[in-house]
Design an enzyme around this catalytic site. Structure first.
Site, mmCIF file in Angstrom:
data_model
loop_
_atom_site.group_PDB
_atom_site.id
_atom_site.type_symbol
_atom_site.label_atom_id
_atom_site.label_comp_id
_atom_site.label_asym_id
_atom_site.label_seq_id
_atom_site.Cartn_x
_atom_site.Cartn_y
_atom_site.Cartn_z
ATOM 1 C CG ASP A 35 -88.596 60.931 33.729
ATOM 2 O OD1 ASP A 35 -87.776 60.083 34.151
ATOM 3 O OD2 ASP A 35 -89.773 60.981 34.143
HETATM 4 C C1 BGC Z 1 -89.501 58.266 36.387
HETATM 5 C C2 BGC Z 1 -88.636 59.194 37.219
HETATM 6 C C3 BGC Z 1 -87.427 58.442 37.737
HETATM 7 C C4 BGC Z 1 -86.669 57.843 36.565
HETATM 8 C C5 BGC Z 1 -85.428 57.092 36.957
HETATM 9 C C6 BGC Z 1 -88.703 57.518 35.347
HETATM 10 O O1 BGC Z 1 -89.478 56.531 34.779
HETATM 11 O O2 BGC Z 1 -90.532 59.001 35.781
HETATM 12 O O3 BGC Z 1 -89.380 59.714 38.278
HETATM 13 O O4 BGC Z 1 -86.630 59.307 38.488
HETATM 14 O O5 BGC Z 1 -87.533 56.957 35.881
HETATM 15 O O6 BGC Z 1 -85.737 55.963 37.692
#
Ligand code: BGC
Length: 751
Positions: free
Chosen positions: A259
């Site tokens: 993530d």
């Molecule tokens: C989120 C993810 C997301 C990623 C990219 C993160 O903060 O938890 O779900 O895909 O950001 O935007």
């Protein structure tokens, strides 16, 4: 169905490797991939293992292998962003806003989940993307969870079935999914540092199930380790989750990507099963090269990561630059799918006096509540959708009412709370009279008086309550599930002015309805329902279609009844959210290294999942805690009759057959649900558990024979002593009905 034909065509194409499991199909290019790896320098390999831009990672330019392009989902292809998620201001990147996770799950429809995935995959291709960051399939453990709206259900079987279909749909359309957030990312509070402590049985039977199914049956090509820790290790370096379970047990052959900001070490992540650091290269850049060069890390570990990335690269065709982004992302075909999902997701919670559908003699409707005009595609923190358009509930009602010659008047009724994104800097500009300063602000007397006046003068009141994107949002959990900004005062006053009230809740998660209930003869859960949400809602309210959604989670009577609260194991003394923290530090001039150091020193609170497998209805039923609206609940405008059950146990499956009759005179869908109760089990178990379900369309008066099936292996439990799945033989009862608390037929059997 066009997409089913498409998928059938793919099946025929894949017939050559039909005997291969969905994961093994990823390995068909391994010989070629190994040759490529043999030609690559260590630098080239490592270049592939971290972000290139905010939403891409490098291919192998020297060998003509394209970069991998990511896009946020799960409920719409995100607009094109540059660094720091700053909009690039493109004009063709408006996408379809699909109903969010809990709305999709409320359809209880495998077909809708497939279509949703397919439509996302299709739009992903138009934008030149290889991977959709979704579906988001964590279990809804807490009613307050900030991402409940994005996640599917409190139940692993419902989540698993829908995740498999979404995965197949997207990948059939040519875009890989990235299952997120693996795993046990069930709270936003301290999500960047919290250490989730859960026993293996709880993980296997509840939290990992949707991931397991989407990997094994759906063939998911990418998995995103979550921000949090599980049993002591960050997910991005959790060898138990990523290597032992995901790869060794489930046979995952694809790639993992952390993530965003969720990588925390070089050696830990390298050995703990991470392929790509997103974002940055401080761990999987020079440090990784050095680790190999100084002998700390075997280059074969790097090669394995490159191999997994290339498998996905060869399974997914890169979209040529001159083909991508040439037409608008959102297309009529995909908009129609969003519309269909919305039509099937709306849940009629209550219809005590039958004032829904709206009676023919209603000539004037007062629509009250800001949630009738709020849009939900974007806002809050996290991935939203720059939607091509969005029909609000009020617009949907107005358009439908006009056709029926019904007058609609509107008043906001209450102020809305809106998150301030100024990080401490007071936001400039005039004060908006419709925006509350806090979520607990009482009703505004002037707005209330205006709403009451409209209510008095109308034949019917439709009150719109619920939350909004500032209240339910990524990055924080709600403090409680109360209706915000004095909505309770407003509904009481409206009812006293005109008792012909229907309440529509626009929210992604559950709310506390104890106060509102007596003042709402009918209640509808309307969700955050995509770009045609307002149209679909109006069709249900006016009775053009029968409501057919079912709750994918329980509405507790009060928050304290829910398991994590009842056991006192969810603390909310949160430090600042990781993501907003990174943003803030970046904005205030911190270097990337300083940000990483700051994050590394964050305190690590623990979250103990002591309720174990007793999540959602498993808890409420077993502990006999009364609820407001049960899991699986949802009324229709017709009644359904369930005939007696017959049960066959053939090979490795149970088949349960019965007749289902629509007793009404309009076409309607019913979601038949099958639960299993173990009799005299030696193992601690919930009262009953969902094992199968199906959505059946019946014309007025029509009867259909329905068969629900499930594999016997689903009845196995995880034995914490022996660390394996065990199938306990013995008696069981099969219960079939319209909701978890509305069982119509049962049959005894055994394994
Ligand atoms: C989120 C993810 C997301 C990623 C990219 C993160 O903060 O938890 O779900 O895909 O950001 O935007």
């Amino acid at each position: 169905m066009k997409q089913y034909l498409y998928s059938a065509a793919l099946l025929i194409l894949a017939a050559g490797c039909a005997s291969l499991s969905p994961q093994d199909r990823l390995t068909v290019n391994d010989k070629k991939i190994n040759k490529i790896i043999a030609q690559m320098t260590l630098e080239e390999k490592v270049e592939m293992l971290h972000s290139k831009t905010n939403m891409s990672s490098e291919g192998v330019p020297r060998l003509g292998i394209q970069d991998i392009k990511y896009t946020d989902g799960p409920f719409g292809i995100r607009e094109e962003n540059g660094d720091g998620f700053r909009s690039l201001g493109w004009t063709l990147d408006s996408a379809t806003y699909f109903p969010t996770g809990s709305a999709l799950a409320a359809t209880w429809s495998k077909e809708m989940a497939y279509k949703n995935g397919w439509a996302m995959g299709k739009e992903g291709r138009l934008r030149g993307k290889d991977i959709i960051l979704g579906p988001a399939i964590n279990i809804q453990r807490l009613p307050v969870g900030g991402r409940t709206y994005e996640y599917l259900s409190e139940d692993p079987v419902l989540s698993a079935r829908l995740s498999v279909e979404y995965t197949k749909g997207s990948q059939d359309a040519g875009t890989a999914v990235c299952l997120k957030h693996y795993a046990l990312n069930n709270q936003e509070t301290d999500r960047g540092s919290v250490d989730v402590i859960a026993d293996e049985r709880t993980m296997r039977e509840i939290y990992l199930k949707p991931f397991e199914a989407a990997v094994k049956e759906g063939g998911a090509m990418c998995v995103m380790p979550a921000y949090n820790k599980v049993n002591g290790f960050y997910c991005s370096e959790n060898a138990h989750l990523n290597n032992e379970i995901l790869r060794d047990e489930w046979g995952f052959k694809g790639m993992t990507v952390s993530d965003w900001g969720g990588t925390h070490s070089t050696m830990g992540a390298a050995l703990g099963g991470l392929c790509v650091q997103m974002t940055g290269d401080n761990y999987f850049g020079q440090a990784l090269i050095d680790s190999v060069r100084n002998g700390a890390l075997d280059e074969a570990v790097v090669d394995a990561k490159v191999r997994e990335i290339l498998r996905l690269r060869f399974a997914i065709d890169p979209v040529p630059e001159d083909v991508a982004n040439t037409i608008m992302t959102s297309q009529p075909e995909t908009q129609k799918i969003a519309y269909e999902i919305a039509q099937k997701s709306i849940v009629l919670l209550k219809n005590e006096v039958g004032n829904l559908p709206i009676a023919k003699d209603v000539k004037k409707i007062a629509v009250i509540g800001q949630n009738a005009v709020l849009t939900t595609a974007a806002g809050g923190i996290g991935a939203g959708v720059k939607t091509l358009y969005e029909i609000s509930p009020l617009e949907g009602i107005q358009a439908r009412a006009e056709k029926a010659g019904v007058e609609v008047v509107y008043a906001p009724g209450y102020k809305n709370y809106q998150m301030r994104m100024g990080w401490g800097r007071p936001s400039a500009g005039p004060v908006n009279p419709l925006v509350a300063n806090s979520i607990d602000e009482p009703a505004d007397p002037a707005l209330l008086a205006e709403a009451v006046a409209l209510a008095k003068d109308a034949d019917m009141v439709i009150f719109f309550g619920g939350t909004n994107k500032s209240i339910e949002t990524e990055g924080s959990d709600r403090k409680n599930i109360d209706l915000p900004c004095g909505q309770n005062e407003v509904i009481k006053a409206l009812y006293e002015a005109n008792p012909n009230v229907a309440t529509v809740l626009i929210s992604g998660g559950p709310t506390d309805l104890r106060f509102l209930e007596p003042y709402s003869p009918s209640i509808v859960q309307g969700w955050w329902n995509g770009l045609e949400g307002g149209t679909a809602l109006a069709e249900v309210l006016f009775g053009d279609i029968a409501p057919s959604g079912k709750l994918p989670f329980t509405f507790p009577k009060k928050l304290e009844d829910s398991p994590a609260y009842a056991l006192g194991n969810f603390g909310q003394n949160a430090s600042e959210d990781l993501f907003t923290l990174m943003y803030r530090l970046d904005a205030t001039g911190y270097t990337r290294e300083q940000i990483q150091e700051y994050i590394a020193n964050l305190p690590a609170p623990e979250s103990h999942y002591t309720e174990g497998i007793f999540v959602g209805y498993r808890w409420f039923e077993t502990k006999e805690v009364p609820v407001m609206y049960a899991f699986g609940h949802g009324l229709s405008y017709v009644d359904f009759e369930y005939g007696p059950l017959t049960c066959k146990h053939k090979k490795d499956k149970f088949y349960v057959t019965f007749e289902l009759k629509n007793l009404g005179d309009m076409e309607a869908d019913e979601v038949a649900q099958l639960y299993v109760k173990r009799i005299d089990s030696a193992v601690e178990r919930p009262l009953k558990e969902l094992e199968a379900f199906d959505r059946i369309t019946l014309k007025g008066g029509e009867t259909k024979k329905v068969t629900l099936e499930f594999p016997v292996s689903e009845l196995a439990h995880w034995d914490n002593e022996t660390n394996e799945w065990v199938l306990e033989h013995g008696k069981l009862e099969i219960l079939v009905g319209s909701a978890s608390n509305d069982i119509r037929q049962t049959i005894a059997t055994e394994i």
